[in-house]
Write a protein that holds these residues in place. Structure first.
Motif, PDB file in Angstrom:
ATOM      1  N   HIS A  78      74.840  28.298  70.538  1.00 14.08           N
ATOM      2  CA  HIS A  78      75.682  27.378  71.638  1.00 14.08           C
ATOM      3  C   HIS A  78      76.939  26.810  71.729  1.00 14.08           C
ATOM      4  O   HIS A  78      77.726  26.779  72.518  1.00 14.08           O
ATOM      5  CB  HIS A  78      74.685  25.985  71.957  1.00 14.08           C
ATOM      6  N   GLY A  79      77.367  26.132  70.235  1.00 12.04           N
ATOM      7  CA  GLY A  79      78.569  25.770  70.287  1.00 12.04           C
ATOM      8  C   GLY A  79      79.556  26.798  70.273  1.00 12.04           C
ATOM      9  O   GLY A  79      80.609  26.603  70.879  1.00 12.04           O
ATOM     10  N   ARG A  80      79.122  27.887  69.670  1.00 12.54           N
ATOM     11  CA  ARG A  80      80.380  29.031  69.738  1.00 12.54           C
ATOM     12  C   ARG A  80      80.369  29.582  71.068  1.00 12.54           C
ATOM     13  O   ARG A  80      81.717  29.780  71.486  1.00 12.54           O
ATOM     14  CB  ARG A  80      79.819  30.333  68.852  1.00 12.54           C
ATOM     15  N   VAL A  81      79.349  29.642  71.866  1.00 11.32           N
ATOM     16  CA  VAL A  81      79.644  29.958  73.387  1.00 11.32           C
ATOM     17  C   VAL A  81      80.435  29.145  74.139  1.00 11.32           C
ATOM     18  O   VAL A  81      81.464  29.543  74.693  1.00 11.32           O
ATOM     19  CB  VAL A  81      78.197  30.119  73.926  1.00 11.32           C
ATOM     20  N   TRP A  82      80.410  27.972  74.048  1.00 14.80           N
ATOM     21  CA  TRP A  82      81.171  26.730  74.613  1.00 14.80           C
ATOM     22  C   TRP A  82      82.433  26.860  74.219  1.00 14.80           C
ATOM     23  O   TRP A  82      83.389  26.223  75.079  1.00 14.80           O
ATOM     24  CB  TRP A  82      80.477  25.477  74.558  1.00 14.80           C
ATOM     25  N   ILE A  83      82.644  26.987  72.828  1.00 17.35           N
ATOM     26  CA  ILE A  83      84.242  27.200  72.226  1.00 17.35           C
ATOM     27  C   ILE A  83      85.062  28.342  73.080  1.00 17.35           C
ATOM     28  O   ILE A  83      86.207  28.202  73.485  1.00 17.35           O
ATOM     29  CB  ILE A  83      84.045  27.493  70.827  1.00 17.35           C
ATOM     30  N   LYS A  84      84.138  29.675  73.314  1.00 12.23           N
ATOM     31  CA  LYS A  84      84.716  30.748  74.060  1.00 12.23           C
ATOM     32  C   LYS A  84      85.128  30.264  75.415  1.00 12.23           C
ATOM     33  O   LYS A  84      86.058  30.743  75.987  1.00 12.23           O
ATOM     34  CB  LYS A  84      83.696  31.841  73.948  1.00 12.23           C
ATOM     35  N   LEU A  85      84.155  29.519  76.177  1.00 14.47           N
ATOM     36  CA  LEU A  85      84.443  29.226  77.367  1.00 14.47           C
ATOM     37  C   LEU A  85      85.501  28.212  77.698  1.00 14.47           C
ATOM     38  O   LEU A  85      86.230  28.589  78.572  1.00 14.47           O
ATOM     39  CB  LEU A  85      83.116  28.576  78.007  1.00 14.47           C
ATOM     40  N   LEU A  86      85.508  27.458  76.545  1.00 12.08           N
ATOM     41  CA  LEU A  86      86.907  26.560  76.756  1.00 12.08           C
ATOM     42  C   LEU A  86      88.184  27.653  76.605  1.00 12.08           C
ATOM     43  O   LEU A  86      89.069  27.422  77.593  1.00 12.08           O
ATOM     44  CB  LEU A  86      86.674  25.795  75.529  1.00 12.08           C
ATOM     45  N   ALA A  87      88.280  28.607  75.923  1.00 15.13           N
ATOM     46  CA  ALA A  87      89.386  29.526  75.677  1.00 15.13           C
ATOM     47  C   ALA A  87      89.227  30.068  77.080  1.00 15.13           C
ATOM     48  O   ALA A  87      90.652  30.196  77.417  1.00 15.13           O
ATOM     49  CB  ALA A  87      89.071  30.312  74.612  1.00 15.13           C
ATOM     50  N   LEU A  88      88.300  30.541  77.812  1.00 13.33           N
ATOM     51  CA  LEU A  88      88.337  31.383  78.849  1.00 13.33           C
ATOM     52  C   LEU A  88      89.136  30.282  80.009  1.00 13.33           C
ATOM     53  O   LEU A  88      89.874  31.123  80.957  1.00 13.33           O
ATOM     54  CB  LEU A  88      86.930  31.886  79.408  1.00 13.33           C
ATOM     55  N   TYR A  89      88.654  29.110  80.188  1.00 10.62           N
ATOM     56  CA  TYR A  89      88.984  28.356  81.181  1.00 10.62           C
ATOM     57  C   TYR A  89      90.515  27.980  80.947  1.00 10.62           C
ATOM     58  O   TYR A  89      91.137  27.891  81.973  1.00 10.62           O
ATOM     59  CB  TYR A  89      88.208  26.967  81.217  1.00 10.62           C
ATOM     60  N   PHE A  90      90.901  27.989  79.910  1.00 10.04           N
ATOM     61  CA  PHE A  90      92.354  27.427  79.443  1.00 10.04           C
ATOM     62  C   PHE A  90      92.926  28.703  79.835  1.00 10.04           C
ATOM     63  O   PHE A  90      93.943  28.548  80.458  1.00 10.04           O
ATOM     64  CB  PHE A  90      92.544  27.369  77.897  1.00 10.04           C
ATOM     65  N   ILE A  91      92.810  29.818  79.465  1.00  6.79           N
ATOM     66  CA  ILE A  91      93.627  31.168  79.871  1.00  6.79           C
ATOM     67  C   ILE A  91      93.596  31.204  81.406  1.00  6.79           C
ATOM     68  O   ILE A  91      94.658  31.369  82.301  1.00  6.79           O
ATOM     69  CB  ILE A  91      92.784  32.355  79.394  1.00  6.79           C
ATOM     70  N   LEU A  92      92.600  31.039  82.260  1.00  8.29           N
ATOM     71  CA  LEU A  92      92.568  31.051  83.712  1.00  8.29           C
ATOM     72  C   LEU A  92      93.518  30.034  84.202  1.00  8.29           C
ATOM     73  O   LEU A  92      94.128  30.258  85.202  1.00  8.29           O
ATOM     74  CB  LEU A  92      91.182  30.898  84.282  1.00  8.29           C
ATOM     75  N   ALA A  93      93.518  28.939  83.664  1.00  5.94           N
ATOM     76  CA  ALA A  93      94.343  27.575  84.281  1.00  5.94           C
ATOM     77  C   ALA A  93      95.699  28.025  83.824  1.00  5.94           C
ATOM     78  O   ALA A  93      96.645  27.788  84.937  1.00  5.94           O
ATOM     79  CB  ALA A  93      93.933  26.435  83.316  1.00  5.94           C
ATOM     80  N   MET A  94      95.998  28.805  82.829  1.00  3.05           N
ATOM     81  CA  MET A  94      97.593  28.993  82.520  1.00  3.05           C
ATOM     82  C   MET A  94      98.017  30.225  83.357  1.00  3.05           C
ATOM     83  O   MET A  94      99.173  30.121  83.740  1.00  3.05           O
ATOM     84  CB  MET A  94      97.534  29.515  80.972  1.00  3.05           C
ATOM     85  N   ILE A  95      97.007  31.163  83.717  1.00  4.04           N
ATOM     86  CA  ILE A  95      97.693  32.173  84.640  1.00  4.04           C
ATOM     87  C   ILE A  95      97.964  31.521  86.065  1.00  4.04           C
ATOM     88  O   ILE A  95      98.725  31.839  86.526  1.00  4.04           O
ATOM     89  CB  ILE A  95      96.321  33.304  84.806  1.00  4.04           C
ATOM     90  N   ALA A  96      96.842  30.534  86.391  1.00  5.21           N
ATOM     91  CA  ALA A  96      97.115  29.929  87.787  1.00  5.21           C
ATOM     92  C   ALA A  96      98.564  29.246  87.790  1.00  5.21           C
ATOM     93  O   ALA A  96      99.251  29.229  88.845  1.00  5.21           O
ATOM     94  CB  ALA A  96      95.857  29.114  88.105  1.00  5.21           C
ATOM     95  N   PHE A  97      98.864  28.538  86.556  1.00  7.37           N
ATOM     96  CA  PHE A  97      99.993  27.796  86.416  1.00  7.37           C
ATOM     97  C   PHE A  97     101.213  28.631  86.585  1.00  7.37           C
ATOM     98  O   PHE A  97     102.251  28.311  87.251  1.00  7.37           O
ATOM     99  CB  PHE A  97     100.070  26.923  85.137  1.00  7.37           C
ATOM    100  N   PHE A  98     101.077  29.923  85.920  1.00  2.00           N
ATOM    101  CA  PHE A  98     102.297  30.745  85.937  1.00  2.00           C
ATOM    102  C   PHE A  98     102.604  31.444  87.173  1.00  2.00           C
ATOM    103  O   PHE A  98     103.638  31.460  87.597  1.00  2.00           O
ATOM    104  CB  PHE A  98     102.183  32.052  84.813  1.00  2.00           C
ATOM    105  N   TYR A  99     101.494  31.858  88.153  1.00  2.00           N
ATOM    106  CA  TYR A  99     101.485  32.184  89.355  1.00  2.00           C
ATOM    107  C   TYR A  99     102.226  31.263  90.304  1.00  2.00           C
ATOM    108  O   TYR A  99     102.833  31.482  91.199  1.00  2.00           O
ATOM    109  CB  TYR A  99     100.210  32.447  89.969  1.00  2.00           C
ATOM    110  N   TRP A 100     101.921  29.798  90.011  1.00  2.00           N
ATOM    111  CA  TRP A 100     102.581  28.737  90.692  1.00  2.00           C
ATOM    112  C   TRP A 100     104.138  28.541  90.463  1.00  2.00           C
ATOM    113  O   TRP A 100     104.682  28.438  91.256  1.00  2.00           O
ATOM    114  CB  TRP A 100     101.713  27.590  90.479  1.00  2.00           C
TER     115      TRP A 100
END
Length: 319
Positions: free
Chosen positions: A85-107
């Motif tokens: 469980h801990g490892r999965v949520w660490i990975k999800l944190l990374a995924l959400y961070f990447i998506l947020a950064m992509i949205a930021f650069f598109y903007w």
């Protein structure tokens, strides 16, 4: 005298026949949707067409290659363990961070404010929230099956949490590069696919928009070839998933490699074309209009070469 052993090509992970079968089914869905457009919306037709392509390739590949027994080292169908469980949520944190950064650069970048990207943004605003939700059970499932559960997402998540010990910087770098590839190419390919899809969806297959001529045949075939090309390209960038055994293994990491890959795409190609190929009329049909036989031969050569080019894209399937 040394013994010369025969050399054989490595076994492919995809099959051209399977990809062509899936393509024909996807095109059939498009034709049916276009014929019955009064009853079937273009959104439903597009979703069914691309879903049909993905489903058939994945299903037939799993049977043809017996993926459950021969999958690669990154993901195995025969591994059974509980997800961490801990490892999965660490990975999800990374995924959400990447998506947020992509949205930021598109903007931030003005290039992505152009009208050609608006369709992609419309799809992204609807799809990303769904993706964020689906990612949770998907990451749990993959974590229970992955041969190497501590992948690039895990190490990036560890970095974001300030856990800097035992980080694999290469995995982080490759993870970010893989997403950079998708962030650059997916808007272009999706925009091109939707643009051509709408053209064929609104095409009257019974009457056709033109009187018959080689020029009209060339234009329609030319557009169909590139529609197929961007269709497979879009599917390839969308389906970089361990579930399909189509994940990115490695990404080009040199500046020169990236240069030769992106120079032929907007916005970089715009500067090259304007500087070196800004002819007043670049249509070869205009040049050869007084030589009809040569015009037909020239056009057929172009279509044949483009077909070979597109076949090389079809060969990748979901990859």
């Amino acid at each position: 005298m040394p013994v010369i052993t025969s050399i054989s090509r490595p076994e492919s992970v995809t099959n051209l026949k399977i990809n062509l079968i899936a393509l024909l089914c996807a095109l059939l869905v498009l034709i049916v949707g276009a014929i019955f457009r009064a009853y079937i919306s273009q959104e439903i037709t597009a979703l069914c067409s691309i879903s049909m392509l993905i489903f058939i390739i994945d299903e037939l590949e799993s049977r043809y290659f017996k993926r459950s027994m021969t999958s690669g080292q990154l993901f195995s169908w025969v591994i059974f363990r509980s997800a961490n469980h801990g490892r999965v949520w660490i990975k999800l944190l990374a995924l959400y961070f990447i998506l947020a950064m992509i949205a930021f650069f598109y903007w931030v970048f003005p290039e992505y404010h152009k009208s050609m990207y608006q369709t992609f943004y419309m799809l992204a605003t609807r799809g990303v929230p769904i993706l964020c939700g689906i990612a949770i059970p998907y990451f749990y499932y993959v974590d229970s099956k992955a041969a190497d559960a501590e992948d690039g997402y895990f190490h990036l998540g560890q970095f974001l949490l300030g856990r800097l010990h035992s980080l694999d910087h290469n995995k982080i770098f490759q993870c970010l590069l893989g997403w950079l590839v998708k962030a650059f190419f997916l808007p272009l390919m999706t925009g091109g696919w939707i643009h051509d899809f709408l053209f064929f969806f609104n095409l009257d297959f019974q009457k056709g928009p033109w009187t018959f001529s080689f020029a009209s045949f060339y234009d329609l075939t030319y557009r169909l070839i590139f529609f197929i090309d961007v269709l497979f390209a879009t599917v390839g960038y969308l389906c970089t998933l361990k579930l399909f055994d189509s994940q990115i293994r490695s990404t080009e990491s040199t500046a020169f490699g990236w240069l030769v890959a992106i120079v032929c795409y907007p916005p970089f190609w715009d500067y090259v074309a304007q500087g070196y190929f800004a002819y007043q009329n670049t249509s070869w049909i205009f040049w050869l209009k007084d030589y009809p036989v040569l015009c037909i031969l020239w056009g057929c050569c172009i279509l044949a070469l483009l077909s070979i080019y597109t076949l090389s894209t079809i060969c990748f399937g979901l990859r």
